[in-house]
Design a protein around this motif. Sequence first.
Motif, short mmCIF file in Angstrom:
data_model
loop_
_atom_site.label_atom_id
_atom_site.label_comp_id
_atom_site.label_asym_id
_atom_site.label_seq_id
_atom_site.Cartn_x
_atom_site.Cartn_y
_atom_site.Cartn_z
N UNK A 69 56.18 61.00 61.40
CA UNK A 69 56.24 60.57 62.79
C UNK A 69 57.66 60.56 63.31
N UNK A 70 57.76 60.71 64.60
CA UNK A 70 59.01 60.52 65.32
C UNK A 70 58.74 59.46 66.37
N UNK A 71 59.61 58.46 66.39
CA UNK A 71 59.46 57.32 67.30
C UNK A 71 60.71 57.23 68.16
N UNK A 72 60.52 57.18 69.49
CA UNK A 72 61.61 56.98 70.42
C UNK A 72 61.58 55.53 70.88
N UNK A 73 62.72 54.84 70.77
CA UNK A 73 62.81 53.43 71.15
C UNK A 73 63.97 53.21 72.10
N UNK A 74 63.78 52.30 73.05
CA UNK A 74 64.88 51.86 73.89
C UNK A 74 65.25 50.45 73.47
N UNK A 87 58.85 63.22 78.20
CA UNK A 87 59.11 62.60 79.50
C UNK A 87 60.56 62.13 79.57
N UNK A 88 61.09 62.00 80.79
CA UNK A 88 62.44 61.50 80.99
C UNK A 88 62.51 60.02 80.67
N UNK A 89 63.67 59.56 80.24
CA UNK A 89 63.91 58.14 80.05
C UNK A 89 63.59 57.61 78.68
N UNK A 90 63.48 58.49 77.68
CA UNK A 90 63.20 58.02 76.32
C UNK A 90 64.46 57.49 75.66
N UNK A 91 64.29 56.57 74.73
CA UNK A 91 65.40 56.06 73.95
C UNK A 91 65.72 56.98 72.79
N UNK A 92 66.27 56.42 71.75
CA UNK A 92 66.72 57.18 70.58
C UNK A 92 65.58 57.45 69.62
N UNK A 93 65.56 58.65 69.00
CA UNK A 93 64.49 58.98 68.05
C UNK A 93 64.83 58.58 66.62
N UNK A 94 63.78 58.27 65.87
CA UNK A 94 63.87 58.02 64.43
C UNK A 94 62.65 58.65 63.78
N UNK A 95 62.81 59.19 62.59
CA UNK A 95 61.72 59.83 61.86
C UNK A 95 61.26 58.95 60.71
N UNK A 96 59.95 58.99 60.44
CA UNK A 96 59.36 58.21 59.36
C UNK A 96 58.32 59.05 58.64
N UNK A 97 58.13 58.76 57.35
CA UNK A 97 57.07 59.37 56.55
C UNK A 97 56.38 58.26 55.79
N UNK A 98 55.06 58.30 55.74
CA UNK A 98 54.31 57.32 54.98
C UNK A 98 52.91 57.86 54.72
#
Length: 194
Positions: A90-95, A70-81
């Motif tokens: 996982x990939x998490x987009x945060x504003x 979707x439009x308007x996502x923040x920056x992505x970060x990847x995590x493994x656990x």
Amino acid sequence: MSCSFLGSRFVPSTRRIVIGSAIVLAALGAWTTTPASAGEIEPRSGTAVAPPSTEQRACTLDGFVIDHLPDGLGSPSDFEYEWEEVRFKSRVWETGPDPDGAFKVDLTMKTLRGEKLTDLEALRAFMVEYQEKDPETWELRAVKVGAYDGLAADNDVFYLVSPGLAAEVSIDRERFSEQDLLDTANGFHPEITG
């Protein structure tokens, strides 16, 4: 998603606080400041921004393509656990940050790999425990995500791709619609090789 990153509406458990804290601390460990000399003080935003990884630029995550966002996502970060013998990527987009310095999770995509994920009912049972839901009151509805059978709640959809492999997509429903959630989930599927 109730694996509680900042901005989640769910109360996290202690174990997810510890996991989340470890992820944040690991990310912050890569960011260091050096003292400025007496005459030079550089303004700093207080956040470190890493460029997107090759996988992020290629719109893939753990062998899954990401065809729709979707439009308007923040920056992505990847995590493994790993949790209860299931491996997550996982990939998490945060504003953010907002004026108070807080970040808000817009979207999370995850792959889940583990032998206990044998069918949709086993995936449901795992997610009930993982998200600390009451199995009697958690309102899930059956959905089709592409060719896969899944279950959806208000801000979350998870689906079994094959025995041992599942995916989950969650979205901030204060900013995005249920259709955004379903369209994004439909666009998150294994790469076709051949």
